[in-house]
Scaffold this motif. Structure first.
Motif, PDB file in Angstrom:
ATOM      1  N   MET A  65     -17.741  10.277 -82.026  1.00 34.66           N
ATOM      2  CA  MET A  65     -17.995  10.650 -80.698  1.00 34.66           C
ATOM      3  C   MET A  65     -16.755  11.314 -80.905  1.00 34.66           C
ATOM      4  N   VAL A  66     -17.233  12.737 -80.353  1.00 31.23           N
ATOM      5  CA  VAL A  66     -16.277  13.570 -80.606  1.00 31.23           C
ATOM      6  C   VAL A  66     -15.857  13.968 -78.756  1.00 31.23           C
ATOM      7  N   LEU A  67     -14.604  14.068 -78.503  1.00 28.16           N
ATOM      8  CA  LEU A  67     -13.932  14.021 -77.250  1.00 28.16           C
ATOM      9  C   LEU A  67     -13.150  14.962 -76.889  1.00 28.16           C
ATOM     10  N   LEU A  68     -14.096  16.427 -76.008  1.00 27.72           N
ATOM     11  CA  LEU A  68     -13.272  17.966 -76.209  1.00 27.72           C
ATOM     12  C   LEU A  68     -12.487  17.689 -75.027  1.00 27.72           C
ATOM     13  N   VAL A  69     -10.829  18.111 -74.997  1.00 25.64           N
ATOM     14  CA  VAL A  69     -10.618  17.603 -74.010  1.00 25.64           C
ATOM     15  C   VAL A  69      -9.621  18.816 -73.920  1.00 25.64           C
ATOM     16  N   GLY A  70      -9.282  19.204 -71.980  1.00 28.06           N
ATOM     17  CA  GLY A  70      -9.020  20.399 -72.068  1.00 28.06           C
ATOM     18  C   GLY A  70      -9.329  20.670 -70.450  1.00 28.06           C
ATOM     19  N   PRO A  71      -8.917  21.604 -70.209  1.00 27.35           N
ATOM     20  CA  PRO A  71      -8.832  22.250 -68.726  1.00 27.35           C
ATOM     21  C   PRO A  71      -9.995  23.257 -68.982  1.00 27.35           C
ATOM     22  N   ALA A  72     -10.431  23.662 -67.443  1.00 31.01           N
ATOM     23  CA  ALA A  72     -11.775  24.447 -67.175  1.00 31.01           C
ATOM     24  C   ALA A  72     -11.287  25.925 -67.977  1.00 31.01           C
ATOM     25  N   GLY A  73     -12.122  26.932 -68.313  1.00 33.75           N
ATOM     26  CA  GLY A  73     -12.003  28.041 -69.289  1.00 33.75           C
ATOM     27  C   GLY A  73     -11.120  27.837 -70.594  1.00 33.75           C
ATOM     28  N   SER A  74     -10.318  27.192 -71.007  1.00 34.48           N
ATOM     29  CA  SER A  74      -9.783  26.525 -72.496  1.00 34.48           C
ATOM     30  C   SER A  74     -11.057  26.637 -73.374  1.00 34.48           C
ATOM     31  N   GLY A  75     -12.105  27.086 -73.150  1.00 34.62           N
ATOM     32  CA  GLY A  75     -12.787  27.448 -74.357  1.00 34.62           C
ATOM     33  C   GLY A  75     -13.771  26.180 -75.203  1.00 34.62           C
ATOM     34  N   LYS A  76     -13.449  25.006 -74.423  1.00 31.80           N
ATOM     35  CA  LYS A  76     -14.507  23.992 -74.948  1.00 31.80           C
ATOM     36  C   LYS A  76     -15.747  24.318 -75.551  1.00 31.80           C
ATOM     37  N   SER A  77     -16.745  24.385 -74.990  1.00 29.19           N
ATOM     38  CA  SER A  77     -17.914  24.909 -74.269  1.00 29.19           C
ATOM     39  C   SER A  77     -18.384  25.983 -74.834  1.00 29.19           C
ATOM     40  N   THR A  78     -17.566  26.413 -75.413  1.00 30.73           N
ATOM     41  CA  THR A  78     -18.099  27.544 -76.610  1.00 30.73           C
ATOM     42  C   THR A  78     -17.935  27.300 -78.108  1.00 30.73           C
ATOM     43  N   TRP A  79     -16.591  26.624 -78.089  1.00 32.68           N
ATOM     44  CA  TRP A  79     -15.928  26.489 -79.104  1.00 32.68           C
ATOM     45  C   TRP A  79     -17.435  24.968 -79.855  1.00 32.68           C
TER      46      TRP A  79
END
Length: 167
Positions: free
Chosen positions: A14-28
């Motif tokens: 399971m990979v948890l992406l963690v970060g503020p909105a607009g930080s690039g999580k979805s793009t990455w």
């Protein structure tokens, strides 16, 4: 070129992406994982309410996200959770799901400057988050990074302005 974080992931993690909105999580996530592996809180809000920005749909969206994550983890499939994951409670519930399935959890934090988050968020017309929320998210990430060592991750990676650190 293969991303070093992606190359190091166990196939059943399971990979948890963690970060503020607009930080690039979805793009990455979109650049590195198959569409079916990525469980996006925004996508589940669309499923239950027809609007990724409808925060009133969050509880329902996360119930479904957790159910899909549970099923994928039971089957030993890579599961990427694309949400802010900024509170200890949110991370703890996902860590429990992976633990019950006997799967490792890898955290990937997006520690980018606040100004960059605000600028990227401003270009998202369909799901723009209010600036005060982005600022709060940014503060929450700083606290989250301090809490992580004891939370039970197999590995923690931090993306900072395009640079990877951690391991």
């Amino acid at each position: 070129m293969v991303d070093p974080v992606v190359a190091s992931l166990p196939a059943d993690a399971m990979v948890l992406l963690v970060g503020p909105a607009g930080s690039g999580k979805s793009t990455w996530a979109a650049a590195h994982f198959s569409q079916e592996a990525v469980l996006s809180s925004d996508a589940f809000r669309v499923q239950v309410a027809g609007d990724a920005a409808d925060q009133s749909a969050t509880a329902d969206a996360f119930k479904i996200l957790h159910a899909v994550a549970r099923a994928r983890l039971r089957r030993g499939l890579l599961t990427v959770v694309d949400a802010t994951n900024l509170t200890e409670g949110a991370r703890r519930s996902l860590l429990r799901l992976a633990g019950k399935a006997g799967r490792p959890v890898i955290a990937v934090a997006f520690d980018v400057p606040l100004e960059r988050c605000l600028a990227q968020n401003a270009t998202r017309p369909e799901r723009r988050v209010p600036d005060d929320v982005v600022r709060r998210h940014h503060r929450q990430l700083e606290r989250a990074l301090d809490q992580w060592p004891g939370e039970g991750y197999r590995a923690i990676h931090v993306i900072s302005d395009g640079q990877m650190r951690g391991g």
